[in-house]
Scaffold this motif. Structure first.
Motif, PDB file in Angstrom:
ATOM      1  N   VAL A 185       0.785  -1.198  -0.154  1.00  0.00           N
ATOM      2  CA  VAL A 185      -0.048  -0.087   0.010  1.00  0.00           C
ATOM      3  C   VAL A 185       0.683   1.157   0.080  1.00  0.00           C
ATOM      4  O   VAL A 185       0.726   2.266  -0.736  1.00  0.00           O
ATOM      5  CB  VAL A 185      -1.000  -0.062   1.298  1.00  0.00           C
ATOM      6  N   CYS A 186       2.026   1.421   0.752  1.00  0.00           N
ATOM      7  CA  CYS A 186       2.901   2.285   0.772  1.00  0.00           C
ATOM      8  C   CYS A 186       3.517   2.582  -0.261  1.00  0.00           C
ATOM      9  O   CYS A 186       3.720   3.774  -0.808  1.00  0.00           O
ATOM     10  CB  CYS A 186       3.727   2.253   2.121  1.00  0.00           C
ATOM     11  N   ALA A 187       4.243   1.433  -0.795  1.00  0.00           N
ATOM     12  CA  ALA A 187       4.926   1.869  -2.058  1.00  0.00           C
ATOM     13  C   ALA A 187       4.044   1.947  -3.281  1.00  0.00           C
ATOM     14  O   ALA A 187       4.473   3.058  -4.120  1.00  0.00           O
ATOM     15  CB  ALA A 187       5.281   0.549  -2.508  1.00  0.00           C
ATOM     16  N   LEU A 188       2.946   1.723  -3.308  1.00  0.00           N
ATOM     17  CA  LEU A 188       2.048   2.085  -4.410  1.00  0.00           C
ATOM     18  C   LEU A 188       1.309   3.456  -4.219  1.00  0.00           C
ATOM     19  O   LEU A 188       0.621   4.229  -5.226  1.00  0.00           O
ATOM     20  CB  LEU A 188       1.000   1.349  -4.785  1.00  0.00           C
ATOM     21  N   GLY A 189       1.444   4.064  -2.992  1.00  0.00           N
ATOM     22  CA  GLY A 189       0.941   5.390  -2.691  1.00  0.00           C
ATOM     23  C   GLY A 189      -0.668   5.298  -2.517  1.00  0.00           C
ATOM     24  O   GLY A 189      -1.175   6.172  -2.883  1.00  0.00           O
ATOM     25  N   ALA A 190      -1.094   4.004  -2.345  1.00  0.00           N
ATOM     26  CA  ALA A 190      -2.437   3.632  -2.345  1.00  0.00           C
ATOM     27  C   ALA A 190      -3.075   4.028  -1.251  1.00  0.00           C
ATOM     28  O   ALA A 190      -2.681   4.057  -0.024  1.00  0.00           O
ATOM     29  CB  ALA A 190      -2.714   2.030  -2.572  1.00  0.00           C
ATOM     30  N   PRO A 191      -4.596   4.311  -1.171  1.00  0.00           N
ATOM     31  CA  PRO A 191      -5.216   4.485   0.166  1.00  0.00           C
ATOM     32  C   PRO A 191      -5.101   3.186   0.994  1.00  0.00           C
ATOM     33  O   PRO A 191      -5.137   2.232   0.633  1.00  0.00           O
ATOM     34  CB  PRO A 191      -6.601   4.870  -0.217  1.00  0.00           C
ATOM     35  N   ALA A 192      -5.106   3.500   2.201  1.00  0.00           N
ATOM     36  CA  ALA A 192      -5.251   2.281   3.220  1.00  0.00           C
ATOM     37  C   ALA A 192      -6.297   1.344   3.041  1.00  0.00           C
ATOM     38  O   ALA A 192      -6.315   0.190   3.226  1.00  0.00           O
ATOM     39  CB  ALA A 192      -5.500   2.894   4.671  1.00  0.00           C
ATOM     40  N   GLN A 193      -7.567   1.827   2.267  1.00  0.00           N
ATOM     41  CA  GLN A 193      -8.764   0.664   2.015  1.00  0.00           C
ATOM     42  C   GLN A 193      -8.329  -0.211   1.019  1.00  0.00           C
ATOM     43  O   GLN A 193      -8.798  -1.358   1.018  1.00  0.00           O
ATOM     44  CB  GLN A 193      -9.618   1.539   1.086  1.00  0.00           C
ATOM     45  N   GLY A 194      -7.195  -0.049   0.430  1.00  0.00           N
ATOM     46  CA  GLY A 194      -6.405  -1.310  -0.439  1.00  0.00           C
ATOM     47  C   GLY A 194      -5.830  -1.962   0.211  1.00  0.00           C
ATOM     48  O   GLY A 194      -5.470  -3.209  -0.416  1.00  0.00           O
ATOM     49  N   PHE A 195      -5.556  -2.222   1.501  1.00  0.00           N
ATOM     50  CA  PHE A 195      -4.714  -3.152   2.364  1.00  0.00           C
ATOM     51  C   PHE A 195      -5.378  -4.398   2.292  1.00  0.00           C
ATOM     52  O   PHE A 195      -4.660  -5.461   2.032  1.00  0.00           O
ATOM     53  CB  PHE A 195      -5.062  -2.687   3.763  1.00  0.00           C
ATOM     54  N   TRP A 196      -6.820  -4.473   2.162  1.00  0.00           N
ATOM     55  CA  TRP A 196      -7.580  -5.788   2.152  1.00  0.00           C
ATOM     56  C   TRP A 196      -7.518  -6.451   0.965  1.00  0.00           C
ATOM     57  O   TRP A 196      -8.014  -7.513   0.567  1.00  0.00           O
ATOM     58  CB  TRP A 196      -8.908  -5.903   2.769  1.00  0.00           C
TER      59      TRP A 196
END
Length: 192
Positions: free
Chosen positions: A151-162
């Motif tokens: 998630v951090c590497a992609l700069g994705a929102p935390a919602q992407g975690f799952w």
């Protein structure tokens, strides 16, 4: 200054096989065999920093892989508060509203521990500290730490975690520096 980080997800533990929130249970016999079987498939540079989440299963996975890992508290799995050690099915039955909220809102921590957003922020801070020193890092970590790192590497929102599936004994690569990471998705290590 580039840092290359290989995150190895821990082998199967009693908690993962029982679909239970981790509570420090050891690897299963099959998990330990799988880690030992994968030992020869890893190429770890002699100058690499070798780390492991502080859980027993990460330490045992590192040992099984033949790695002399230093415990790394910053790479620990999510603090599950009062859910620690409890089966998911039991928590879902006794707190039917809590589990869906926890799975859908990264800001909440109905278990009283760490939220997904907090885990992602802690993992990002840990990656930033690793990036302060160029070189290679191999870290045996919990699957949720791999998810948070992706998630951090992609700069994705935390919602992407799952939305990130992490299988046992997979290697996920990151290369870059503070605030900018490139991702090499996980691949299984060891015999197929």
């Amino acid at each position: 200054m580039t840092t290359r980080v290989t995150l190895i997800s821990a082998a199967r533990s009693e908690a993962s096989d029982e679909v239970r929130f981790d509570d420090g249970r050891p690897l299963t016999a099959a998990g330990l065999r799988a880690a030992r079987a994968a030992a020869g498939s890893l190429s770890v540079p002699a100058d690499a920093r070798v780390l492991a989440s502080p859980s027993p299963r990460c330490a045992q996975t590192a040992d099984g892989l033949g790695l002399r890992a230093v415990p790394e508290p910053g790479a620990g799995g999510c603090d599950m508060g009062r859910w620690r050690g409890r089966p998911l099915e039991e928590v879902a039955a006794t707190e039917p509203e809590a589990v869906p909220v926890w799975l859908s809102d990264p800001e909440v921590a109905p278990h009283g521990g760490e939220s997904v957003r907090e885990l992602c922020a802690r993992t990002e801070g840990w990656l930033d500290r690793l990036a302060a020193e160029a070189g290679r890092v191999v870290a045996v970590v919990e699957p949720d730490v791999v998810r948070a790192a992706v998630v951090c590497a992609l700069g994705a929102p935390a919602q992407g975690f799952w939305r990130v599936d992490v299988e046992p004994l997979t290697a996920t690569g990151l290369s870059g520096r503070t605030g900018r990471w490139n991702l090499r998705p996980g691949g299984r290590i060891g015999p197929r």
